[in-house]
Design a protein around this motif. Structure first.
Motif, PDB file in Angstrom:
ATOM      1  N   ARG A  91      -0.609   5.147  -1.479  1.00 29.07           N
ATOM      2  CA  ARG A  91      -1.987   5.342  -1.058  1.00 29.07           C
ATOM      3  C   ARG A  91      -1.902   6.092   0.283  1.00 29.07           C
ATOM      4  O   ARG A  91      -2.819   6.736   0.557  1.00 29.07           O
ATOM      5  N   GLU A 100       2.483   1.811  -3.426  1.00 27.42           N
ATOM      6  CA  GLU A 100       1.568   2.064  -4.464  1.00 27.42           C
ATOM      7  C   GLU A 100       0.906   3.617  -4.153  1.00 27.42           C
ATOM      8  O   GLU A 100       0.336   4.247  -4.871  1.00 27.42           O
ATOM      9  N   ASP A 151      -8.605   5.615   5.426  1.00 30.09           N
ATOM     10  CA  ASP A 151      -8.420   6.707   4.192  1.00 30.09           C
ATOM     11  C   ASP A 151      -9.324   7.935   4.274  1.00 30.09           C
ATOM     12  O   ASP A 151     -10.374   7.606   4.271  1.00 30.09           O
ATOM     13  N   HIS A 187      -2.762  11.150   3.056  1.00 25.21           N
ATOM     14  CA  HIS A 187      -3.987  10.775   2.675  1.00 25.21           C
ATOM     15  C   HIS A 187      -4.714   9.528   3.730  1.00 25.21           C
ATOM     16  O   HIS A 187      -5.849   9.540   3.740  1.00 25.21           O
ATOM     17  N   ALA A 188      -3.687   8.630   4.145  1.00 24.60           N
ATOM     18  CA  ALA A 188      -4.262   7.496   4.831  1.00 24.60           C
ATOM     19  C   ALA A 188      -3.212   7.169   5.957  1.00 24.60           C
ATOM     20  O   ALA A 188      -2.162   7.572   5.995  1.00 24.60           O
ATOM     21  N   TYR A 210      -6.723   0.178   8.432  1.00 26.70           N
ATOM     22  CA  TYR A 210      -6.464   1.080   7.618  1.00 26.70           C
ATOM     23  C   TYR A 210      -7.392   2.046   7.605  1.00 26.70           C
ATOM     24  O   TYR A 210      -8.525   2.054   7.936  1.00 26.70           O
ATOM     25  N   LEU A 236       0.880  -1.194  -0.012  1.00 24.53           N
ATOM     26  CA  LEU A 236      -0.222   0.112  -0.152  1.00 24.53           C
ATOM     27  C   LEU A 236       0.798   1.134   0.003  1.00 24.53           C
ATOM     28  O   LEU A 236       0.397   2.185  -0.642  1.00 24.53           O
TER      29      LEU A 236
END
Length: 382
Positions: free
Chosen positions: A152, A150, A294, A277-278, A292, A147
């Motif tokens: 995220r 990527e 987000d 973002h997360a 997680y 993650l």
């Protein structure tokens, strides 16, 4: 390598990690399709009777009581080092010079200088190598890496981790010897920094990149303990607890803590990463889940979600059971050995390599230096 594609293993040490690694060697061919077949050739330990019992239980073909004889054997391809920290360097260097693959328990060495000697020997010999920082192979932690890579989480702001235990609180607990060498600085090099924080640091370097500098404090709560080998009450040289702040090279801040004096915690390793973002967080006591959050979710459903890491498209899970059925601690070693066999057959590195582990050693040394000097310390580049 032999034409039969066998990988003939000689393991040194038959304690907790000897059992854990041996289990991985036996399980990998049952659940993976490795290009090399592990053959349990020999176990080495100082006590002949214990070595024979271990060999019979796990299926090793032979035993040795002198690791030098094991390293010199022509029927051994890989040496697995499951011994106290003060023996890692001599064994690894000799194994590399003998042309053996080397798998070594963590931490890599007693200090950075010794670790550099090990890396130099391994890289000069050009032999496949890995260090058993197994928490990288927890599927939920591997998913966290995916993650992050990527994008995220976006830009990372904070990384925090702790590793809490409570097993050394009693002043009656001695130090030294086969079972308690981790409390003896001569055998372990350090206390919770090399034993527990090293795991946290390795994972952090893998997930979040290099650490630039650190500011640490350590404490030894019980100053003297009886030594099992001498029978005398001697000074305790290891750190019972350690906490440090750090700057990562990506601009994020780090906060790390480890102790063996946290009542109610047997092996609580947690990490949390906060990005623009997360955020993600993970807990060893619930190791098959990744939490997680987000911020890009719609506000009416925004919140922490608990991802059950058991589906076949999640890291490593296609090799195990049906979705919803979790795996455990021992599987992390199975995953690392499966990766090692594939990498060795393909002529590729299997991280964490000795050089990767040297980077963790550099941070550990900086932490201990910082605590002693009571000031910020730069991490030596490796």
């Amino acid at each position: 390598m032999p034409a039969t594609k066998d990988l003939r293993i000689g393991i040194i040490g038959y304690g907790f990690m000897g059992r854990t690694h041996s289990n991985a060697y036996k399980q990998v061919p049952q659940f993976f399709d490795p290009p090399l077949r592990p053959v349990l050739k020999a176990v080495c330990g100082r006590d002949e009777a214990n070595a024979k019992a271990f060999a019979e239980r796990w299926g090793y073909e032979s035993i040795e009581t002198d690791w030098r004889k094991l390293v010199a054997r022509d029927d051994i391809d890989a040496i697995d080092i499951c011994t106290p920290n003060n023996t890692h360097a001599e064994i690894a260097i000799a194994a590399a010079e003998a042309g053996k693959m080397v798998l070594c328990e963590k931490p890599l060495a007693m200090d950075l200088k010794q670790g550099q000697q090990m890396v130099d020997a391994i890289e000069k010999a050009g032999v496949p190598n890995t260090v058993w920082y197994n928490y990288r192979r927890v599927p939920a932690v591997t998913l966290a890496k995916q993650l992050i890579d990527e994008g995220r989480l976006g830009k990372i702001f904070h990384y925090r981790a702790n590793f809490l235990q409570d097993w050394t609180i009693s002043a009656d607990l001695p130090q030294g010897g086969a079972a308690l060498w981790r409390l003896d600085a001569a055998a372990a090099g350090s206390g919770v920094t090399g034993d527990l924080l090293a795991h946290c640091i390795d994972t952090a370097l893998w997930l979040n990149g290099k650490i630039h500098d650190v500011c640490a404090m350590t404490e030894t709560f019980i100053k003297e303990r009886k030594h099992n080998l001498t029978g005398k009450v001697e000074k305790v040289g290891i750190d019972d607890a350690c906490a440090f702040l750090c700057h990562f090279e990506n601009g994020s801040l780090g906060l790390f803590e480890s102790t063996r004096y946290a009542r109610g915690h047997k092996a609580l390793y947690t990490l949390e990463i906060n990005g623009e973002h997360a955020s993600i967080r993970w807990n060893l006591h619930d190791l098959h889940r990744l939490e997680y959050f987000d911020h890009r979710d719609d506000s009416i459903v925004r919140g922490w979600r608990s991802v059950h890491v058991t589906d076949g498209d999640m890291p490593y899970m296609k090799h195990w059971w049906v979705p919803g059925l979790q795996i455990g601690y021992e599987h992390t070693f199975i995953h690392q050995f499966a990766d090692f066999l594939t990498a060795a057959a393909e002529g590729k590195p299997c991280p964490p390599t000795f050089r990767d582990a040297l980077a963790t050693q550099a941070v550990c040394d900086a932490v201990l230096d910082s605590a002693e000097q009571k000031k910020w310390e730069d991490v030596v580049p490796v």
